[in-house]
Scaffold this active site. Structure first.
Site, PDB file in Angstrom:
ATOM      1  N   SER A  60      26.210  24.516  53.597  1.00 19.61           N
ATOM      2  CA  SER A  60      25.467  23.297  53.909  1.00 19.61           C
ATOM      3  C   SER A  60      24.055  23.370  53.331  1.00 19.61           C
ATOM      4  O   SER A  60      23.888  23.563  52.128  1.00 19.61           O
ATOM      5  CB  SER A  60      25.456  23.077  55.422  1.00 19.61           C
ATOM      6  OG  SER A  60      24.988  21.790  55.749  1.00 19.61           O
ATOM      7  N   ASP A 103      30.432  23.728  50.845  1.00 18.91           N
ATOM      8  CA  ASP A 103      30.138  22.332  51.171  1.00 18.91           C
ATOM      9  C   ASP A 103      28.633  22.080  51.202  1.00 18.91           C
ATOM     10  O   ASP A 103      28.060  21.768  52.260  1.00 18.91           O
ATOM     11  CB  ASP A 103      30.772  21.912  52.493  1.00 18.91           C
ATOM     12  CG  ASP A 103      31.102  20.421  52.509  1.00 18.91           C
ATOM     13  OD1 ASP A 103      31.417  19.866  51.437  1.00 18.91           O
ATOM     14  OD2 ASP A 103      31.057  19.798  53.582  1.00 18.91           O
ATOM     15  N   GLU A 125      18.193  17.352  39.888  1.00 18.79           N
ATOM     16  CA  GLU A 125      18.741  18.699  39.738  1.00 18.79           C
ATOM     17  C   GLU A 125      17.774  19.781  40.185  1.00 18.79           C
ATOM     18  O   GLU A 125      18.190  20.873  40.579  1.00 18.79           O
ATOM     19  CB  GLU A 125      19.144  18.923  38.276  1.00 18.79           C
ATOM     20  CG  GLU A 125      20.236  17.953  37.812  1.00 18.79           C
ATOM     21  CD  GLU A 125      20.334  17.856  36.306  1.00 18.79           C
ATOM     22  OE1 GLU A 125      19.429  18.420  35.633  1.00 18.79           O
ATOM     23  OE2 GLU A 125      21.276  17.233  35.813  1.00 18.79           O
ATOM     24  N   ARG A 174      17.928  20.672  44.327  1.00 17.84           N
ATOM     25  CA  ARG A 174      19.200  21.017  44.968  1.00 17.84           C
ATOM     26  C   ARG A 174      19.836  22.186  44.220  1.00 17.84           C
ATOM     27  O   ARG A 174      19.323  22.635  43.184  1.00 17.84           O
ATOM     28  CB  ARG A 174      20.150  19.816  44.954  1.00 17.84           C
ATOM     29  CG  ARG A 174      20.484  19.330  43.534  1.00 17.84           C
ATOM     30  CD  ARG A 174      21.647  18.368  43.536  1.00 17.84           C
ATOM     31  NE  ARG A 174      21.922  17.763  42.235  1.00 17.84           N
ATOM     32  CZ  ARG A 174      22.621  18.338  41.267  1.00 17.84           C
ATOM     33  NH1 ARG A 174      23.089  19.560  41.428  1.00 17.84           N
ATOM     34  NH2 ARG A 174      22.837  17.708  40.119  1.00 17.84           N
ATOM     35  N   ASP A 228      21.276  27.768  38.445  1.00 21.13           N
ATOM     36  CA  ASP A 228      20.562  28.603  39.414  1.00 21.13           C
ATOM     37  C   ASP A 228      21.074  30.041  39.435  1.00 21.13           C
ATOM     38  O   ASP A 228      20.452  30.918  40.033  1.00 21.13           O
ATOM     39  CB  ASP A 228      20.664  27.993  40.811  1.00 21.13           C
ATOM     40  CG  ASP A 228      19.926  26.661  40.895  1.00 21.13           C
ATOM     41  OD1 ASP A 228      19.054  26.420  40.043  1.00 21.13           O
ATOM     42  OD2 ASP A 228      20.235  25.864  41.798  1.00 21.13           O
ATOM     43  N   HIS A 259      33.371  19.813  57.446  1.00 18.18           N
ATOM     44  CA  HIS A 259      32.202  20.448  56.839  1.00 18.18           C
ATOM     45  C   HIS A 259      32.228  21.964  57.080  1.00 18.18           C
ATOM     46  O   HIS A 259      31.925  22.759  56.182  1.00 18.18           O
ATOM     47  CB  HIS A 259      30.949  19.838  57.455  1.00 18.18           C
ATOM     48  CG  HIS A 259      29.662  20.224  56.797  1.00 18.18           C
ATOM     49  ND1 HIS A 259      29.463  20.210  55.437  1.00 18.18           N
ATOM     50  CD2 HIS A 259      28.480  20.645  57.337  1.00 18.18           C
ATOM     51  CE1 HIS A 259      28.228  20.588  55.159  1.00 18.18           C
ATOM     52  NE2 HIS A 259      27.615  20.871  56.288  1.00 18.18           N
TER      53      HIS A 259
END
Length: 704
Positions: free
Chosen positions: A181, A205, A216, A219, A224, A272
């Site tokens: 999350s 998720d 971009e 997040r 990354d 989730h």
């Protein structure tokens, strides 16, 4: 009326650009704080940058790192600047790979995401160093405030990793970040701080609310780490709905997961959380075989069975693969299905290694472990997600042209604002994919559904019992429903038993389970997709559009209208069952179900002025029991009575198919009807499949 106003207020806060309505002075800020203390005005608190800055005094020292090894299973707590003490932890080995586990919102280091992944890692023969990151000081704030701290927490994690690599000459390739999350984005920011040198990031998720595809740098992103994998399990509410990694897995389509309760919100929370359950199982015994495919519909149709395969999750990663991969899972543990084909289901009785180790039960609705997670906090989860999931990322920008005082907020909440902002809703909508709309085909010879996508109407001929010489009835559900909801099952069963028709249930649940205003904004897109399917059917089989009937409930009624518009009103019949009222307007016929959408449009009103439209929108409009509230519904609570009355429209429809005795009298008002002033006026049958298309106007009747 009170409910309708409350409903509209909620919708409006979900649609107006936040930075257009909040400019708050210091004096007004104090007023807001007082309001917060007195009334918990979450909306104002949540959208005020200055207040959030005062609320969040971030300190790296608040982030804790709990270190586990096979020789030290109790967890050794370190601060961000104490990675030099790792060598004192029994069993820590700088020659082993190190896995960081990063929890999400309303979680901490003992939450299930940490405990089951850690248990799976410790159960392996191969050893790992395991570090659980605890950022609960900030993860237990309001969602938007927690979201604001994500980059800072990521930077703190990077500080720990950087000093660890320097102290022990540790290779970045041997570091794996697993984040759930909001924790997935924390992992992304840690990777950014380390210039993408980390070996692997696994995003479980990744959180969707307040994260945007085009942003971009704000997040989790493909650059990354050297390899970024994302597992999407609730892509239509709590998780992002766009590809975010080197490789993206979409189990069961990625929207929601089987085995979870069908209750709205509960199914989303459960789905989730399933991402980390899948991850934990994949570590012990990875049978999550997926196929590269363009969509889940294509995958379910078997069109990707020869495509590239990949294993979801686990730690034996094939970093050469990229793209979107789809798979099915079991309802409960063990979830992995092995590579057994696209339609065959593995036995649910199989014992998986993780199920044996942990004794996992099928997923429940909630997994909040901390004692201070109260019912009120759960309520906040729902409210905050509903109200703020789609606010702009520039919500915190202030301009002098915005609101001058708190009271002016009220003036914004009016009909003209709602109308003018409808055009902006689409900007906040999830990316619409035609392939996410599924068509479940039933016949009297084939009661088990054949699933088709929007461009597969040519395959109808392969469905056992499908007959191009008889009418075809499409059933289209409404908000927070899917193809298995009562509106579909009641009407489908009645049609298959009492009528000689083909039946097609349209499932648009990837959008119908979104916040209402977002679901409403997708009605046009869904309608056009349905129209595309029907056009293919007409062209392929020379099918007469007059033999096509659309039965739509709530938002589905307006979906039917847009499908009819896409086909220039040539369809035979549309029946709207209590067409949705909120965000549909009498003076905007082009933006809702309208008499010109088919040769004959009938509307059945059962909760007019509540959840349903309070105005006529068909050639013939029926108002049973006055059209507002239905007698069988509980009188205790208005909202319950509204929902119950709203749903009775499809109950009436199903009953009318079996034996239609619902005679309505043409009349100007329900009072006139009740007093016998319309006894000599024409009558018409409500619902059913035999329509007197010449009888038009408003018709009233009593039932019960």
């Amino acid at each position: 009326m009170a409910f309708r106003i409350a409903f509209v207020l909620i919708l409006l806060f979900g649609t107006i650009k936040c930075d257009d309505i909040f400019d708050i002075t210091d004096e007004q800020l104090n007023e807001l704080i007082a309001l917060k203390n007195l009334t918990e005005q979450l909306t104002l608190l949540n959208l005020t940058y200055e207040l959030s800055q005062g609320f969040i005094l971030y300190d790296d020292s608040d982030i804790s790192f709990y270190v586990y090894t096979k020789n030290s299973t109790d967890g050794t707590k370190l601060r961000y600047d104490q990675s030099n003490r790792l060598s004192y932890v029994a069993g820590f080995d700088s020659n082993l790979r190190t896995v960081f586990i990063i929890h999400g919102w309303l979680n901490y280091y003992k939450s299930e995401v940490n405990t089951i992944i850690r248990a799976a890692l410790l159960a392996l023969d191969k050893s790992f160093n395991i570090i659980s990151v605890d950022w609960s000081r900030y993860s237990y704030l309001l969602y938007s405030l927690s979201r604001l701290t994500v980059p800072k927490v990521g930077k703190t994690v990077a500080l720990f990793i950087n000093s660890m690599m320097a102290k022990y000459t540790y290779s970045a390739d041997d570091i794996i970040l697993i984040g759930h999350s909001l924790g997935a984005h924390v992992a992304g920011f840690a990777g950014k701080e380390l210039n993408g040198t980390l070996g692997t990031i696994l995003g479980l998720d990744p959180a969707g609310p307040l994260f945007f595809e085009k942003d971009e740098n704000t997040r989790l992103y493909i650059n990354d780490a050297k390899y970024v994998q994302a597992i999407h399990t609730n892509s239509f509410l709590f998780g992002v709905n766009f590809p975010i990694g080197t490789i993206d897995f979409w189990p069961n389509g990625g929207c929601w997961q089987p085995g979870c309760s069908q209750l709205p919100i509960v199914v989303d929370i459960c789905s989730h959380l399933m991402a980390y359950r899948f991850m934990a199982e994949s570590i012990g015994n990875n049978l999550f075989y997926a196929r590269k495919c363009s969509s889940y519909g294509e995958y379910e149709s078997g069109n990707c069975s020869a495509g590239t395969s990949a294993l979801m999750g686990g730690l034996n990663l094939n970093i050469s693969l990229s793209g979107d991969f789809y798979l099915k899972t079991n309802l409960c543990s063990p979830y992995g299905l092995e590579d057994i084909g696209l339609t065959k289901q593995a036995s649910l009785a199989r014992n998986g290694i993780l199920g044996t180790i942990l004794g996992l039960d099928p997923p429940g609705p909630l997994f909040f472990e901390r004692e201070n997670i109260t019912h009120m906090q759960l309520h906040l989860v729902i409210v905050l997600t509903s109200l703020f999931a789609y606010c702009r990322s520039d919500v915190y920008n202030r301009t002098d042209s915005n609101i001058d005082n708190i009271s002016e907020i009220k003036t914004l909440i009016k009909l003209s604002d709602i109308k003018s902002n409808l055009s902006k809703i689409s900007d906040m909508s999830r990316v619409f994919l035609d392939s996410s709309i599924l068509f479940y085909v039933y016949t009297q010879s084939s009661i088990d559904a054949t699933i088709l996508t929007h461009d597969q109407s040519n395959l109808l001929a392969s469905v056992k019992g499908f007959n191009t010489e008889i009418p075809t009835v499409f059933i289209i559900h409404g908000w927070v429903n899917n193809y298995e909801s009562h509106v579909n099952t009641y009407i489908r069963d009645a049609l298959l038993e009492y009528a000689d028709v083909n039946v097609i249930s349209v499932d648009w649940s990837c959008y119908s389970f979104l916040e209402y205003c977002i679901a409403r904004s997708n009605v046009l897109n869904v309608g056009r997709t349905v129209g595309q399917f029907i056009k293919g059917m007409i062209d392929t089989f020379e099918y007469s559009p007059k033999d096509i009937i659309l039965l739509g409930h709530s938002l589905g009624a307006h979906v039917s209208g847009f499908a009819g518009k896409a086909l220039n009103g040539t369809l035979g019949t549309i029946v709207g069952m209590d067409p949705a009222g909120p965000l549909f307007f009498i003076d905007k016929p082009e933006d809702r179900l309208n008499p010109g959408d088919a040769e004959y449009v009938q509307a059945i009103h059962t909760n007019a002025g509540g959840l349903g439209a309070a105005f006529s929108l068909g050639d013939a409009d029926f108002w049973p029991n006055g059209g507002s509230l239905q007698p069988p519904c509980s009188p205790s609570f208005k909202i319950i009575k509204d929902i119950c009355s709203h749903d009775w429209s499809y109950v009436y429809m199903a009953e009318s198919i079996k034996n239609n005795k619902y005679y309505g009298k043409q009349c100007s008002t329900y009072n006139d009807y009740c007093y016998g002033a319309c006894d000599t006026n024409p009558f018409n049958l409500m619902g059913g499949l035999d329509y007197d298309k010449s009888a038009k106007g408003n018709f009233y009747l009593k039932i019960f």
